[in-house]
Design an enzyme around this catalytic site. Structure first.
Site, PDB file in Angstrom:
ATOM      1  N   GLU A 130      -2.164  51.305  31.997  1.00 25.94           N
ATOM      2  CA  GLU A 130      -3.273  52.065  31.852  1.00 25.94           C
ATOM      3  C   GLU A 130      -3.953  52.818  33.046  1.00 25.94           C
ATOM      4  O   GLU A 130      -5.054  53.041  33.230  1.00 25.94           O
ATOM      5  CB  GLU A 130      -4.093  51.382  30.910  1.00 25.94           C
ATOM      6  N   ASP A 181       1.359  52.038  29.077  1.00 24.06           N
ATOM      7  CA  ASP A 181      -0.085  52.553  28.925  1.00 24.06           C
ATOM      8  C   ASP A 181      -0.082  52.673  27.287  1.00 24.06           C
ATOM      9  O   ASP A 181       0.830  52.724  26.691  1.00 24.06           O
ATOM     10  CB  ASP A 181      -0.134  53.913  29.498  1.00 24.06           C
ATOM     11  N   GLU A 244       3.699  47.004  22.894  1.00 23.77           N
ATOM     12  CA  GLU A 244       2.472  46.405  22.296  1.00 23.77           C
ATOM     13  C   GLU A 244       2.084  47.011  21.004  1.00 23.77           C
ATOM     14  O   GLU A 244       1.300  47.241  20.416  1.00 23.77           O
ATOM     15  CB  GLU A 244       1.025  46.595  23.077  1.00 23.77           C
TER      16      GLU A 244
END
Ligand code: 9MR
Length: 524
Positions: A130, A181, A244
């Site tokens: 990120e 990210d 994710e």
């Protein structure tokens, strides 16, 4: 009937992963679920910097050791998550007193302890997490300008990015090293990431993967995910993983049951995603879900996973088993997700709560970032010459140390008065930012004559109230384009989350397309 196995269905396409939490060591049913459905595990939390090195040179490896053993006993691939991040970073470092050299040493020591310990046992590491900021609007090629203002960046400089990959590669040359990210489906963030990875790769930095986290909502336009895959697959020598994945279907407000309609809508979304992923199977290495079941997920109020609390499969699971069939059985229908609300007639006095009509709250809770922070309830009122807004923001910590106003704890107000007709007349179109300390910006436009604002802290955050005079006047039943965004700054002065009333594209600053609709009424 024996349950279908995702890892078998997709075995020629990609690995199918999920998160590892220590709970699995005590929960036989969870263990069975992981073992039958998945073949890769990512540490949800236990390898994060603040958890694995809570004090300088004190490493707490027990939980991570147990994970690596568990994975090896049961034939799972292990993904390491994560090494350099702006959240839960090494909080004991005193940024102000740490020189660049010291910071580089601390970074190296952190990686060395962890990566040496697990060398050869981890297929890939989320090395850098990120690092691109949110709200990038333009000039995406100049990716350095869009790096998130993090402690590592402040202490080391922009090249912390190169360093972290070089160090990681030296320590475990066989692990695949990822940039990971969220919101990589957002056009600007996608482009900035593309240019960053391309340049690093061409400069010989050992970066080998892009992790598209995939924290989506059923409102996230699914074609934006495909657009990112199309761009990232142009990068030579870079594999892609969905790292994710979870898809929420309701708003942030706590709901107690998932309705059948919502369950199907969510499943349709997963089916569409997997149709896309299949088309890119040559470039996608792994798809990891972020959560095993709706009772334990980090977004548990919003039912984002494939399994119920008792691990029984939801429609989303069936949709992934056979996306084409699922969409034949449950054809997509057009949905308009634009928020609409009413503003009540009246002229409140700023700072005098009793004069506000608090009946029709706008919920500012569409989270644009993976880190879910501040939300707000807002109330809009109007009279013939002004619009009034009261926003009650719920937030844990208040911080105003960032340079840019919208990186402080603040509320952005977007107004597009005449909607379509106003293209040539933007007199009353505004973007106003106001912080919890009542600092105001008109974002490049001249001050609005007669504008007034008030801000105060509350038990659970802060409240802002504004009066926005409207030159062209307002009238009953007028419908105006409107949106709100709440910016949440963390204790380091880094913006960690943004939530909006309507827009989910992150482009409020440059386009009115994502604005919601506000109708000015007389009645309550
Ligand atoms: O799922 C994780 C949750 O349990 C933690 O409280 C949170 C903070 O560490 O992190 C969640 O996982 C995040 C991941 O590590 C990085 N990308 C965003 C995920 C959701 O916030």
């Amino acid at each position: 009937m024996k349950m279908k196995q995702l890892k078998t269905i997709y075995q020629t396409s990609f690995l199918i992963g999920n998160i590892y939490t220590p709970k699995v060591l005590e929960d036989e049913a969870l263990h069975q679920l992981l073992k039958t459905q998945f073949n890769a595990l990512t540490a949800e939390n236990i390898m994060k910097p603040a958890l694995i090195q809570p004090k300088q040179a004190t490493f707490t490896f027990d939980a991570a050791d147990a994970m690596v053993d568990y994975a090896s006993d049961h034939d799972f691939h292990v993904v390491g998550h994560t090494l350099a991040w702006h959240q839960q970073t090494l909080d004991w470092i005193d940024e102000a007193k740490t020189s660049r050299e010291e910071a580089l040493n601390l970074l190296r020591e952190h990686l060395m302890e962890i990566m040496t310990r697990y060398k050869g046992k981890i297929i890939s590491w989320d090395v850098l997490n990120e690092a691109i900021e949110d709200g990038v609007q333009q000039d995406t090629k100049a990716w350095r300008k869009h790096l998130r203002d993090t402690p590592w960046l402040r202490m080391i400089g922009e090249d912390y990015i190169q360093h972290v990959f070089h160090i990681a590669h030296e320590l475990d040359p066989h692990a695949i090293l990822y940039y990971n990210d969220y919101n990589l489906n957002n056009q600007q963030k996608r482009e900035a990431t593309y240019y960053m990875v391309k340049e690093l790769k061409e400069a010989g930095v050992p970066i080998q993967g892009i992790g598209m986290q995939g924290h989506y909502h059923t409102n996230t336009p699914v074609q934006t995910v495909e657009e990112s895959l199309a761009l990232f697959t142009q990068l030579d020598g870079i594999e892609i993983s969905v790292t994710e994945l979870d898809v929420t279907v309701t708003g942030s407000e706590k709901a107690t049951v998932l309705s059948t309609d919502h369950e199907i809508e969510q499943a349709q979304y997963y089916a569409q995603l997997f149709q896309i992923y299949k088309r890119y199977e040559n470039s996608i290495k792994r798809i990891t879900f972020w959560g095993t079941d709706d009772a334990t997920s980090w977004r548990r109020e919003r039912f984002p996973t494939l399994f119920n609390q008792d691990y029984s499969p939801k429609q989303a699971f069936h949709a992934i088993v056979d996306p084409d069939q699922f969409l034949k059985d449950h054809p997509l229908v057009e949905r308009d997700t634009t928020q609409t609300a009413v503003a009540t007639h009246g002229s409140p006095v700023l700072g005098v709560v009793q004069t506000w009509h608090q009946k029709h709250p706008l919920s500012v809770s569409r989270q644009l970032t993976a880190w879910e922070g501040a939300t707000a309830k807002a109330y809009v009122m109007w009279d013939e010459v002004s619009l009034y807004l009261l926003a009650d923001v719920s937030v844990a910590t208040l911080n105003a140390s960032a340079k840019e106003i919208h990186h402080k704890d603040s509320v952005d107000i977007y107004l597009n008065l005449m909607q379509e007709q106003s293209k040539n007349d933007q007199t009353d179109d505004h973007h106003i930012t106001i912080t919890f300390e009542n600092e105001v910006s008109f974002n490049g436009k001249v001050d609005i004559k007669g504008f007034k604002s008030f801000a105060t802290t509350t038990n659970n955050g802060y409240q802002v109230q504004v009066k926005i005079p409207v030159q062209k006047g307002l009238f009953v039943e007028q419908v105006i384009g409107f949106d709100l965004q709440v910016n949440d700054s963390n204790a380091h002065g880094v913006r960690q989350s943004m939530a909006t009333w309507n827009d989910v594209s992150g482009r409020l600053g440059t386009s009115t397309a994502g604005f919601g609709k506000l109708r000015l009424t007389c009645a309550d």
